[in-house]
Enzyme design. Structure first.
Site, PDB file in Angstrom:
ATOM      1  N   ARG A  59       3.853   1.510  -1.194  1.00  0.00           N
ATOM      2  CA  ARG A  59       2.685   0.650  -0.986  1.00  0.00           C
ATOM      3  C   ARG A  59       3.048  -0.828  -1.191  1.00  0.00           C
ATOM      4  O   ARG A  59       2.598  -1.709  -0.442  1.00  0.00           O
ATOM      5  CB  ARG A  59       1.575   1.065  -1.955  1.00  0.00           C
ATOM      6  CG  ARG A  59       0.264   0.292  -1.786  1.00  0.00           C
ATOM      7  CD  ARG A  59      -0.857   0.952  -2.552  1.00  0.00           C
ATOM      8  NE  ARG A  59      -2.092   0.195  -2.447  1.00  0.00           N
ATOM      9  CZ  ARG A  59      -2.704  -0.394  -3.477  1.00  0.00           C
ATOM     10  NH1 ARG A  59      -2.201  -0.271  -4.698  1.00  0.00           N
ATOM     11  NH2 ARG A  59      -3.815  -1.076  -3.305  1.00  0.00           N
ATOM     12  N   HIS A  63       2.557  -3.758   1.586  1.00  0.00           N
ATOM     13  CA  HIS A  63       1.758  -4.947   1.291  1.00  0.00           C
ATOM     14  C   HIS A  63       2.592  -6.220   1.382  1.00  0.00           C
ATOM     15  O   HIS A  63       2.070  -7.287   1.691  1.00  0.00           O
ATOM     16  CB  HIS A  63       1.116  -4.819  -0.092  1.00  0.00           C
ATOM     17  CG  HIS A  63      -0.075  -3.918  -0.111  1.00  0.00           C
ATOM     18  ND1 HIS A  63      -1.188  -4.142  -0.906  1.00  0.00           N
ATOM     19  CD2 HIS A  63      -0.357  -2.787   0.578  1.00  0.00           C
ATOM     20  CE1 HIS A  63      -2.081  -3.188  -0.711  1.00  0.00           C
ATOM     21  NE2 HIS A  63      -1.590  -2.347   0.192  1.00  0.00           N
ATOM     22  N   ASN A  91      -4.204  -6.190  -4.242  1.00  0.00           N
ATOM     23  CA  ASN A  91      -2.932  -5.928  -4.920  1.00  0.00           C
ATOM     24  C   ASN A  91      -3.041  -5.745  -6.428  1.00  0.00           C
ATOM     25  O   ASN A  91      -2.029  -5.489  -7.095  1.00  0.00           O
ATOM     26  CB  ASN A  91      -1.944  -7.063  -4.633  1.00  0.00           C
ATOM     27  CG  ASN A  91      -1.445  -7.054  -3.205  1.00  0.00           C
ATOM     28  OD1 ASN A  91      -1.539  -6.034  -2.519  1.00  0.00           O
ATOM     29  ND2 ASN A  91      -0.930  -8.169  -2.739  1.00  0.00           N
ATOM     30  N   HIS A 188       0.133   7.660   3.291  1.00  0.00           N
ATOM     31  CA  HIS A 188      -0.941   8.088   2.391  1.00  0.00           C
ATOM     32  C   HIS A 188      -0.735   9.512   1.878  1.00  0.00           C
ATOM     33  O   HIS A 188      -1.545  10.018   1.121  1.00  0.00           O
ATOM     34  CB  HIS A 188      -2.306   7.980   3.093  1.00  0.00           C
ATOM     35  CG  HIS A 188      -2.796   6.577   3.248  1.00  0.00           C
ATOM     36  ND1 HIS A 188      -3.904   6.238   3.993  1.00  0.00           N
ATOM     37  CD2 HIS A 188      -2.317   5.404   2.760  1.00  0.00           C
ATOM     38  CE1 HIS A 188      -4.087   4.934   3.958  1.00  0.00           C
ATOM     39  NE2 HIS A 188      -3.134   4.403   3.219  1.00  0.00           N
TER      40      HIS A 188
END
Length: 316
Positions: A59, A63, A91, A188
């Site tokens: 993740r 990001h 975040n 995911h």
């Protein structure tokens, strides 16, 4: 339409400062030949103490790449009057930065001032997938670290409430296709989500329905049980799929059964092309892994940095 106008305005206000530059598989072969096993060792060690590390690293990399390209700007700490990306609302729940710090320290001991934090994060994300039972791949290297990190720019990140048009716009702004969208959404399969990211689907869904009708009723009931309307449990939430520490294609299988967690997950079934891809990846782990690797390499090749940071948390 209004949502699309708002999104376009946000992108105009906060443009993506990224470009695709030449990377190389053998970039550090002579200057830091032990780079990859050193990073892998740091990831393995962290995983022994915390099973959430792989999801966190994957993740974190996503990001990072979506803001200014894969330049490790997400690793920078806030300083003075500047609030960095890691303090931006999307975040706040990022963690495991220490894994990158440890890897960087070990790499610096071997090859001082040679390897970027951006390359270390990219390698760590690859290792996170491979060490969780997913595929491995050769990572093109040669990224530079960025010197700018602004919390306000995290508004560019695709949100869990996005519909398919918003998702497509967000990805296309970064040169990523609908196929990339579906493949990367498969990330995911790892991790956990707090209630706030899917609360919109299980309470006050719209003016007439309390629950999103696309959710399987029993699944919605289980989510409401752990995330009541006025939830006060700080870390309450749900696993992203039924095998949240194993990288597999369960995410797609569950999505087809009405057990996707986010609105943005469910959105993949509202477009003919993306729905077909969801079905394809649900029926073939091999097809998913092949597409995921291709899209990860494509996403991680969006670059935008300028230096080799000596400390991943501060600019030189």
């Amino acid at each position: 339409m209004a949502a699309m106008i708002i999104l376009l305005f946000a992108i105009a206000m906060f443009p993506v400062y990224a470009h695709v530059s030449a990377l190389s598989l053998n970039y550090y072969d002579k200057t830091c030949p032990l780079l990859e096993p050193t990073v892998t060792s740091a990831v393995k060690k962290a995983m022994m103490n915390d099973i959430t590390v792989p999801a966190a690293l994957l993740r974190m990399h996503f990001h990072d790449c979506f803001i200014r390209g894969c330049d490790a700007s997400v690793l920078l700490d806030s300083k003075g009057n500047n609030t960095s990306e890691k303090a931006g609302p999307p975040n706040i729940s990022l963690h495991a930065f220490y894994v990158i710090d440890n890897a960087k320290k070990a790499v610096e001991a071997l090859c001082p001032g040679v390897v970027s934090c951006a390359d270390i994060l990219t390698l760590a994300a690859r290792d996170a997938v491979a060490l969780s039972g997913g595929p491995t791949w050769a990572v093109p290297k040669g990224r530079k670290d960025g010197r700018v990190s602004n919390a306000s720019e995290t508004r560019q990140l695709p949100a869990p409430v996005f519909n398919i048009s918003q998702l497509q716009q967000s990805f296309s702004q970064r040169g990523l296709s609908l196929t990339d969208l579906v493949a990367l959404s498969g990330g995911h399969t790892l991790g956990f989500s707090h209630c706030s990211s899917f609360q919109n689907r299980i309470h006050n869904f719209n003016a007439t329905l309390d629950i999103d009708p696309t959710l399987k009723p029993s699944f919605a009931a289980s989510l409401r049980n752990v995330c009541p309307a006025h939830n006060k449990v700080k870390n309450a939430g749900a696993n992203m799929d039924s095998s949240a520490t194993t990288f597999d294609n369960a995410y797609y299988k569950l999505l087809l059964k009405g057990k996707g967690l986010f609105s943005s997950d469910q959105a993949l079934l509202t477009n003919p092309k993306t729905k077909t891809l969801v079905s394809k990846y649900a029926s073939s782990k091999q097809a998913f892994e092949k597409a995921f690797v291709k899209s990860m390499i494509k996403m991680s090749s969006i670059t935008g940095g300028q230096e080799i940071r000596l400390n991943c948390r501060v600019v030189n």
